[in-house]
Design an enzyme around this catalytic site. Sequence first.
Site: not given
Length: 244
Positions: A134, A147
Amino acid sequence: MWSLQNKKALITGGTKGIGRAVVEEFLALGAEVIVVARNKSDLREHDQLIILYGDVTDSNFRSEIIQAVAKRWGKLDVLVSNVGTNVRKKLIDYSESEYRKLFETNLFSAVELIRQLFPQLKNSRNASVINIASVAATFDVQSGPPYGMTKAALVQLSRHLAAEWAEHNIRVNSVSPWYIETPLTETVLSNPDRLTKILERTPLARVGQPEEVAGIVAFLAMDKSSYITGQNIMVDGGMSVKGL
């Protein structure tokens, strides 16, 4: 050569969002695919597609995956590690169990599958591992520190293994999407203020579609990308290069 004909691929988290788009892209390009997913879906099994349902954080289920690959193919040409989840909070608001779950799901399960599938990848003699990371691995995008930490670790794992496994002709890369229209981002993108900020930060002035990520994943799985390894490719509509 712009195909995945006869490639044997394992794709985790392959029934929704980016994972599902990757599965559909691979099948369209001629690959045989084993999909791993936690929840039932409307994907239909057929000669080119097998679906294994379970939780990748469960070591017993991971063993089932390894056995399925060995029994069906005896090798693995492509591994797409896509399973991921998130809980968006400030660091001090997480419980220990919450952030540990993120690490178990996003990182540790991927590390274990990659590590345990090494013999099958080696048997390919021309394998490609693609980790779905990501932009949160590189930038603070207010998605919660755990995350971003798990995704940054996946990017670094890809770099290390690209060097470590090159002698076995196993390429390892990561792909880092920006905001893509998926179930995981639905709550964020449905917030008008948040969406406005995202679009202002993105030169292409729109969120991405799962198919736009699937295309680069498929390319990295092809023999056409045979000299690309250890890279983190951002699929971000230009977000990472925008200043003012």
